[in-house]
Write an enzyme that holds these catalytic residues in place. Structure first.
Site, PDB file in Angstrom:
ATOM      1  N   TRP A  31       1.629 -14.992   5.061  1.00 50.71           N
ATOM      2  CA  TRP A  31       2.388 -13.835   4.547  1.00 50.71           C
ATOM      3  C   TRP A  31       3.738 -13.840   5.264  1.00 50.71           C
ATOM      4  O   TRP A  31       3.781 -14.043   6.480  1.00 50.71           O
ATOM      5  CB  TRP A  31       1.603 -12.545   4.850  1.00 50.71           C
ATOM      6  CG  TRP A  31       2.039 -11.357   4.048  1.00 50.71           C
ATOM      7  CD1 TRP A  31       3.211 -10.676   4.181  1.00 50.71           C
ATOM      8  CD2 TRP A  31       1.306 -10.699   2.999  1.00 50.71           C
ATOM      9  NE1 TRP A  31       3.255  -9.636   3.297  1.00 50.71           N
ATOM     10  CE2 TRP A  31       2.097  -9.617   2.561  1.00 50.71           C
ATOM     11  CE3 TRP A  31       0.059 -10.902   2.403  1.00 50.71           C
ATOM     12  CZ2 TRP A  31       1.686  -8.753   1.549  1.00 50.71           C
ATOM     13  CZ3 TRP A  31      -0.353 -10.044   1.407  1.00 50.71           C
ATOM     14  CH2 TRP A  31       0.453  -8.988   0.981  1.00 50.71           C
ATOM     15  N   PHE A  66      -3.748 -10.133   9.175  1.00 46.70           N
ATOM     16  CA  PHE A  66      -5.052  -9.513   9.401  1.00 46.70           C
ATOM     17  C   PHE A  66      -6.129 -10.574   9.661  1.00 46.70           C
ATOM     18  O   PHE A  66      -7.100 -10.319  10.387  1.00 46.70           O
ATOM     19  CB  PHE A  66      -5.434  -8.649   8.187  1.00 46.70           C
ATOM     20  CG  PHE A  66      -6.659  -7.817   8.383  1.00 46.70           C
ATOM     21  CD1 PHE A  66      -6.604  -6.648   9.133  1.00 46.70           C
ATOM     22  CD2 PHE A  66      -7.884  -8.200   7.835  1.00 46.70           C
ATOM     23  CE1 PHE A  66      -7.749  -5.884   9.336  1.00 46.70           C
ATOM     24  CE2 PHE A  66      -9.026  -7.443   8.023  1.00 46.70           C
ATOM     25  CZ  PHE A  66      -8.958  -6.277   8.777  1.00 46.70           C
ATOM     26  N   CYS A  89       3.823 -12.284  10.951  1.00 47.48           N
ATOM     27  CA  CYS A  89       4.961 -11.364  10.836  1.00 47.48           C
ATOM     28  C   CYS A  89       4.549 -10.218   9.923  1.00 47.48           C
ATOM     29  O   CYS A  89       4.310 -10.432   8.732  1.00 47.48           O
ATOM     30  CB  CYS A  89       6.170 -12.102  10.269  1.00 47.48           C
ATOM     31  SG  CYS A  89       7.556 -10.991   9.917  1.00 47.48           S
ATOM     32  N   THR A  95       4.574   2.331   3.399  1.00 46.28           N
ATOM     33  CA  THR A  95       3.303   2.948   3.802  1.00 46.28           C
ATOM     34  C   THR A  95       2.935   2.487   5.208  1.00 46.28           C
ATOM     35  O   THR A  95       3.650   1.699   5.819  1.00 46.28           O
ATOM     36  CB  THR A  95       2.179   2.578   2.813  1.00 46.28           C
ATOM     37  OG1 THR A  95       2.006   1.154   2.848  1.00 46.28           O
ATOM     38  CG2 THR A  95       2.528   3.023   1.404  1.00 46.28           C
ATOM     39  N   HIS A  97       0.556   0.561   6.229  1.00 43.22           N
ATOM     40  CA  HIS A  97      -0.299  -0.633   6.320  1.00 43.22           C
ATOM     41  C   HIS A  97      -0.037  -1.426   7.596  1.00 43.22           C
ATOM     42  O   HIS A  97      -0.941  -1.973   8.208  1.00 43.22           O
ATOM     43  CB  HIS A  97      -0.088  -1.532   5.096  1.00 43.22           C
ATOM     44  CG  HIS A  97       1.223  -2.258   5.132  1.00 43.22           C
ATOM     45  ND1 HIS A  97       2.396  -1.707   4.654  1.00 43.22           N
ATOM     46  CD2 HIS A  97       1.556  -3.467   5.639  1.00 43.22           C
ATOM     47  CE1 HIS A  97       3.387  -2.555   4.851  1.00 43.22           C
ATOM     48  NE2 HIS A  97       2.902  -3.622   5.445  1.00 43.22           N
TER      49      HIS A  97
HETATM   50  N1  RBF Z   1       0.226  -9.611   6.103  1.00 43.64           N
HETATM   51  C1  RBF Z   1       1.191 -10.023   6.953  1.00 43.64           C
HETATM   52  O1  RBF Z   1       0.989 -10.979   7.700  1.00 43.64           O
HETATM   53  N2  RBF Z   1       2.398  -9.373   6.982  1.00 43.64           N
HETATM   54  C2  RBF Z   1       2.685  -8.299   6.201  1.00 43.64           C
HETATM   55  O2  RBF Z   1       3.800  -7.778   6.279  1.00 43.64           O
HETATM   56  C3  RBF Z   1       1.666  -7.844   5.322  1.00 43.64           C
HETATM   57  N3  RBF Z   1       1.879  -6.761   4.539  1.00 43.64           N
HETATM   58  C4  RBF Z   1       0.854  -6.292   3.778  1.00 43.64           C
HETATM   59  C5  RBF Z   1       1.022  -5.112   3.026  1.00 43.64           C
HETATM   60  C6  RBF Z   1      -0.033  -4.595   2.294  1.00 43.64           C
HETATM   61  C7  RBF Z   1       0.165  -3.330   1.540  1.00 43.64           C
HETATM   62  C8  RBF Z   1      -1.271  -5.276   2.265  1.00 43.64           C
HETATM   63  C9  RBF Z   1      -2.429  -4.732   1.471  1.00 43.64           C
HETATM   64  C10 RBF Z   1      -1.433  -6.434   2.958  1.00 43.64           C
HETATM   65  C11 RBF Z   1      -0.389  -6.967   3.727  1.00 43.64           C
HETATM   66  N4  RBF Z   1      -0.556  -8.140   4.462  1.00 43.64           N
HETATM   67  C12 RBF Z   1       0.425  -8.547   5.302  1.00 43.64           C
HETATM   68  C13 RBF Z   1      -1.753  -9.005   4.283  1.00 43.64           C
HETATM   69  C14 RBF Z   1      -2.875  -8.727   5.267  1.00 43.64           C
HETATM   70  O3  RBF Z   1      -2.551  -9.257   6.546  1.00 43.64           O
HETATM   71  C15 RBF Z   1      -4.169  -9.415   4.758  1.00 43.64           C
HETATM   72  O4  RBF Z   1      -3.931 -10.777   4.540  1.00 43.64           O
HETATM   73  C16 RBF Z   1      -4.695  -8.803   3.480  1.00 43.64           C
HETATM   74  O5  RBF Z   1      -4.813  -7.412   3.584  1.00 43.64           O
HETATM   75  C17 RBF Z   1      -6.098  -9.397   3.121  1.00 43.64           C
HETATM   76  O6  RBF Z   1      -7.044  -9.115   4.144  1.00 43.64           O
END
Ligand code: RBF
Length: 174
Positions: A31, A66, A89, A95, A97
Site C-alpha cells: 500500500w 496491517f 506507509c 477517517t 483508519h
Molecule cells: N495500508 C497501508 O499500508 N497504508 C495506508 O495508508 C492504508 N490505508 C488504508 C485505508 C483504509 C480505509 C483501509 C480500509 C485500509 C488501508 N490500508 C492501508 C490497508 C490495510 O493496511 C490492510 O492491508 C487492509 O485493511 C486489509 O487488512
C-alpha cells in the site's frame, strides 16, 4: 522494487558493525508502493553498503501495513533471520483508519519482537499527507529506510553479543 530513492540520511558510520555476519528479514507493505518501495531500496542499499550478503537478505511483500506483523512472523518462521525490518506507509486520511492500523502494527511488531526475542525494526511512516511521506522516502528529510537498516544492523549485533554463553543471564561471569 526499483525507485528513484535518494540516500540523504546521515548517521555515524564509524562504529557501525559489519553487516556481513547477519541475516535480515524485510517485510514490505505494498500500500503506497511508491513510498514503501523507495524506503525498501534505501534500506537494502544501506545493508549492502555495510557488508550484508545479498543471499542473506530475505524479502517478502504484504498487501498493507496491517499485515506487517503477520508477514514478519511468517518470514521469521520460514527463514533463519537475525533481525526483522517492517516497512510501510500509513497516510492519514479523512477517517481514523490510520490510528487503528498504526496501533495494530506498532503493538503487533512489539509483541512479536518481545515474544520471539528477535529484534523487529519499525520502518513505518505515519505521515499526514503524501508530501510528508515523499520528504522521508528519499526527499529532503532523507530516507527512513536507510535509518531502519542502520538500526537493524545495530540491533542484530547487540542481540548476537548477548547470545554469547558468558553473557546469558545465570551463566558464567557477568
Ligand atoms: N495500508 C497501508 O499500508 N497504508 C495506508 O495508508 C492504508 N490505508 C488504508 C485505508 C483504509 C480505509 C483501509 C480500509 C485500509 C488501508 N490500508 C492501508 C490497508 C490495510 O493496511 C490492510 O492491508 C487492509 O485493511 C486489509 O487488512
Amino acid at each position: 522494487m526499483a525507485s528513484a530513492a535518494k540516500n540523504l540520511s546521515t548517521y555515524d558510520e564509524s562504529n557501525l558493525p559489519d553487516a556481513a555476519d547477519f541475516s535480515f528479514g524485510i517485510v514490505v507493505a505494498d500500500w503506497n508502493a511508491e513510498i514503501t518501495h523507495a524506503l525498501y531500496d534505501g534500506c537494502v542499499q544501506t545493508l549492502l553498503k555495510h557488508g550484508a550478503r545479498e543471499d542473506c537478505i530475505h524479502t517478502i511483500q504484504v498487501p498493507g501495513s496491517f499485515e506487517l506483523p503477520q508477514g514478519a512472523r511468517l518470514l521469521a518462521g520460514a527463514k533463519k533471520v537475525d533481525v526483522l525490518i517492517a516497512i510501510g506507509c500509513v497516510i492519514k486520511g479523512e477517517t481514523s483508519h490510520n490510528e487503528y492500523i498504526n496501533q495494530a502494527v506498532a503493538q503487533g511488531l512489539t509483541r512479536l519482537s518481545l515474544m520471539s526475542g528477535k529484534p523487529c525494526v519499525f520502518g513505518v511512516l505515519t505521515p499526514n499527507d503524501e508530501r510528508q511521506a515523499r520528504d522521508r522516502a528519499g526527499g529532503k528529510y532523507g530516507n527512513k529506510g536507510v535509518e531502519a537498516a542502520v538500526t537493524a544492523i545495530r540491533m542484530a549485533a547487540l542481540a548476537r553479543s548477548l547470545q554469547q554463553p558468558a553473557a546469558r543471564i545465570g551463566f558464567g561471569d557477568r
